[in-house]
Design a protein around this motif. Structure first.
Motif, PDB file in Angstrom:
ATOM      1  N   GLN A   3     -18.710  25.024  54.326  1.00 33.00           N
ATOM      2  CA  GLN A   3     -19.242  26.370  54.122  1.00 33.00           C
ATOM      3  C   GLN A   3     -19.298  26.774  52.668  1.00 33.00           C
ATOM      4  OE1 GLN A   3     -16.927  29.293  56.010  1.00 33.00           O
ATOM      5  NE2 GLN A   3     -15.061  28.853  54.919  1.00 33.00           N
ATOM      6  N   ASN A   4     -18.637  26.049  51.801  1.00 32.58           N
ATOM      7  CA  ASN A   4     -18.712  26.390  50.384  1.00 32.58           C
ATOM      8  C   ASN A   4     -19.774  25.600  49.644  1.00 32.58           C
ATOM      9  OD1 ASN A   4     -16.805  28.361  50.373  1.00 32.58           O
ATOM     10  ND2 ASN A   4     -15.132  26.940  50.063  1.00 32.58           N
ATOM     11  N   GLU A  72     -30.570  25.908  49.383  1.00 30.16           N
ATOM     12  CA  GLU A  72     -29.360  26.121  50.164  1.00 30.16           C
ATOM     13  C   GLU A  72     -28.222  25.223  49.703  1.00 30.16           C
ATOM     14  OE1 GLU A  72     -31.977  27.257  54.085  1.00 30.16           O
ATOM     15  OE2 GLU A  72     -30.760  25.467  54.114  1.00 30.16           O
ATOM     16  N   PHE A  73     -28.507  24.424  48.708  1.00 28.85           N
ATOM     17  CA  PHE A  73     -27.426  23.638  48.116  1.00 28.85           C
ATOM     18  C   PHE A  73     -27.753  23.436  46.651  1.00 28.85           C
ATOM     19  CE2 PHE A  73     -30.501  20.509  49.610  1.00 28.85           C
ATOM     20  CZ  PHE A  73     -30.601  19.630  48.549  1.00 28.85           C
TER      21      PHE A  73
ATOM     22  N   HIS B  13     -34.892  33.239  60.165  1.00 28.69           N
ATOM     23  CA  HIS B  13     -33.685  32.532  59.765  1.00 28.69           C
ATOM     24  C   HIS B  13     -32.803  33.402  58.879  1.00 28.69           C
ATOM     25  CE1 HIS B  13     -31.937  29.399  56.894  1.00 28.69           C
ATOM     26  NE2 HIS B  13     -31.126  29.510  57.925  1.00 28.69           N
ATOM     27  N   ARG B  17     -28.987  34.685  59.546  1.00 24.02           N
ATOM     28  CA  ARG B  17     -27.949  34.483  58.548  1.00 24.02           C
ATOM     29  C   ARG B  17     -27.231  35.798  58.269  1.00 24.02           C
ATOM     30  NH1 ARG B  17     -29.706  32.356  52.717  1.00 24.02           N
ATOM     31  NH2 ARG B  17     -30.237  30.402  53.726  1.00 24.02           N
ATOM     32  N   GLY B  30     -18.690  31.169  50.305  1.00 20.63           N
ATOM     33  CA  GLY B  30     -20.016  30.839  50.814  1.00 20.63           C
ATOM     34  C   GLY B  30     -20.165  31.185  52.260  1.00 20.63           C
ATOM     35  N   ARG B  31     -21.211  30.664  52.864  1.00 16.95           N
ATOM     36  CA  ARG B  31     -21.430  30.936  54.272  1.00 16.95           C
ATOM     37  C   ARG B  31     -21.998  29.675  54.906  1.00 16.95           C
ATOM     38  NH1 ARG B  31     -25.382  35.053  51.744  1.00 16.95           N
ATOM     39  NH2 ARG B  31     -26.503  33.535  50.532  1.00 16.95           N
ATOM     40  N   GLN B  32     -21.820  29.612  56.203  1.00 21.28           N
ATOM     41  CA  GLN B  32     -22.325  28.473  56.947  1.00 21.28           C
ATOM     42  C   GLN B  32     -23.823  28.649  57.145  1.00 21.28           C
ATOM     43  OE1 GLN B  32     -20.109  25.862  58.321  1.00 21.28           O
ATOM     44  NE2 GLN B  32     -22.114  24.933  58.198  1.00 21.28           N
ATOM     45  N   VAL B  33     -24.600  27.818  56.511  1.00 23.23           N
ATOM     46  CA  VAL B  33     -26.036  27.885  56.722  1.00 23.23           C
ATOM     47  C   VAL B  33     -26.395  26.860  57.778  1.00 23.23           C
ATOM     48  CG1 VAL B  33     -26.562  28.730  54.431  1.00 23.23           C
ATOM     49  CG2 VAL B  33     -26.433  26.300  54.828  1.00 23.23           C
ATOM     50  N   ALA B  34     -27.647  26.902  58.213  1.00 17.75           N
ATOM     51  CA  ALA B  34     -28.095  25.947  59.218  1.00 17.75           C
ATOM     52  C   ALA B  34     -28.000  24.532  58.654  1.00 17.75           C
ATOM     53  CB  ALA B  34     -29.523  26.273  59.622  1.00 17.75           C
ATOM     54  N   PHE B  35     -27.764  23.583  59.547  1.00 19.86           N
ATOM     55  CA  PHE B  35     -27.637  22.194  59.113  1.00 19.86           C
ATOM     56  C   PHE B  35     -28.937  21.455  59.391  1.00 19.86           C
ATOM     57  CE2 PHE B  35     -26.615  17.771  59.528  1.00 19.86           C
ATOM     58  CZ  PHE B  35     -25.819  17.555  58.437  1.00 19.86           C
ATOM     59  N   PRO B  36     -29.411  20.617  58.520  1.00 20.78           N
ATOM     60  CA  PRO B  36     -28.907  20.349  57.167  1.00 20.78           C
ATOM     61  C   PRO B  36     -29.409  21.371  56.164  1.00 20.78           C
ATOM     62  CG  PRO B  36     -30.729  18.907  57.691  1.00 20.78           C
ATOM     63  CD  PRO B  36     -30.501  19.714  58.897  1.00 20.78           C
ATOM     64  N   PRO B  37     -28.651  21.643  55.111  1.00 28.13           N
ATOM     65  CA  PRO B  37     -29.130  22.556  54.076  1.00 28.13           C
ATOM     66  C   PRO B  37     -30.344  21.976  53.356  1.00 28.13           C
ATOM     67  CG  PRO B  37     -27.045  21.592  53.433  1.00 28.13           C
ATOM     68  CD  PRO B  37     -27.292  21.172  54.834  1.00 28.13           C
ATOM     69  N   LEU B  38     -31.274  22.860  53.036  1.00 26.33           N
ATOM     70  CA  LEU B  38     -32.567  22.413  52.496  1.00 26.33           C
ATOM     71  C   LEU B  38     -32.790  22.921  51.085  1.00 26.33           C
ATOM     72  CD1 LEU B  38     -35.050  23.125  55.416  1.00 26.33           C
ATOM     73  CD2 LEU B  38     -34.027  20.966  54.849  1.00 26.33           C
TER      74      LEU B  38
END
Lengths: 122, 137
Positions: A3-4, A72-73, B13, B17, B30-38
């Protein structure tokens, strides 16, 4: 994903602990660490006394002149520490980096297999 | 009122969120975003989509490109053994990326390196602005 994973977009890369799996199998212990974007030369695995330390820096090379629609990353610095116990064989630890996952294999110590003490009835 | 449904329209989305954040207001950092992060970037010649899928081979990921969307689909299988700690995501995943511009589908290239999937979608040549030379008569 951990989550980080979402980084700040300025300054130095944030330091985060990678998502980890710790699995025991018959041959020993397997530690899986998610480290996408880490190259082999940027990875440092260090064992000192009873502590296993992992440090790695990613190099995604994002937003080089592109228009960014979603992010997102970003670049991070992975950092993790694990304590090793007496049941693990520290001299035969093996590490392997494949597909962005670091797998550390820690064999079980042979002489540490629990002995069964037979009790004689007098 | 005019709503701009532009490329990479992602409002549902974002709403999800936001709701997720409201239910977990104390997750610091942070926060849990949808997998996989894009990561979606657009240059003059191409659209690039990158995704963090650690532990997946290119064969484990199924990419489908239709007129408007790129779908990433796959499954991460857990290792066998006795788990003492499990933080890495497992199971099936899917993400849909709307690409509301013509891309030349036959030139799309997908590569995987160090757990990072990169899909390069070159724009269709008609979409690229072309300078027209004007002559004086």
């Amino acid at each position: 994903m951990h989550q980080n994973q979402m980084p700040d977009r300025c300054g130095m890369a944030p330091r985060i602990r990678p998502a980890a799996d710790f699995v025991e199998r018959e041959d020993g212990f397997h530690l899986y660490l998610d480290m996408p974007g880490v190259r082999r030369e940027d990875l440092v695995v260090h064992i000192e006394d009873d502590e296993l330390t992992i440090n790695a820096r990613t190099s995604h090379q994002l937003c080089n002149g592109e228009r960014v629609h979603a992010m997102e990353f970003g670049d991070v610095e992975y950092s993790a520490q694990f304590a090793l116990t007496d049941t693990m064989d520290k001299s035969r630890i093996a590490a392997q980096l494949a597909n962005g996952v670091l797998v550390i294999f820690i064999p079980r110590r042979e002489e540490q297999v629990p002995r069964r003490i037979t009790i004689e009835v007098l | 009122m005019v709503i701009d449904f532009g490329s990479f329209y992602d409002f549902p989305h974002l709403l999800d969120r936001m709701m997720g954040e409201m239910s977990q207001p104390y997750t610091a950092g942070g926060r849990q975003v949808a997998f996989p992060p894009l990561y979606i970037g657009e240059s003059e010649a191409a659209v690039v989509v990158r995704a963090l899928i650690p532990g997946a081979d290119l064969a484990d990921v199924e990419l489908t490109l239709t007129d408007k969307t790129l779908v990433l689909k796959g499954e991460l299988k857990p290792a066998k053994g006795k788990y003492y700690r499990q933080e890495r995501p497992t199971g099936p995943f899917q993400r849909v990326v709307r690409i509301n511009m013509p891309v030349s589908a036959e030139k799309v290239r997908a590569t995987m390196r160090d757990g990072v999937l990169e899909v390069l979608l070159p724009k269709a040549t008609a979409e690229r602005p072309q300078t027209i030379h004007i002559e004086s008569r």
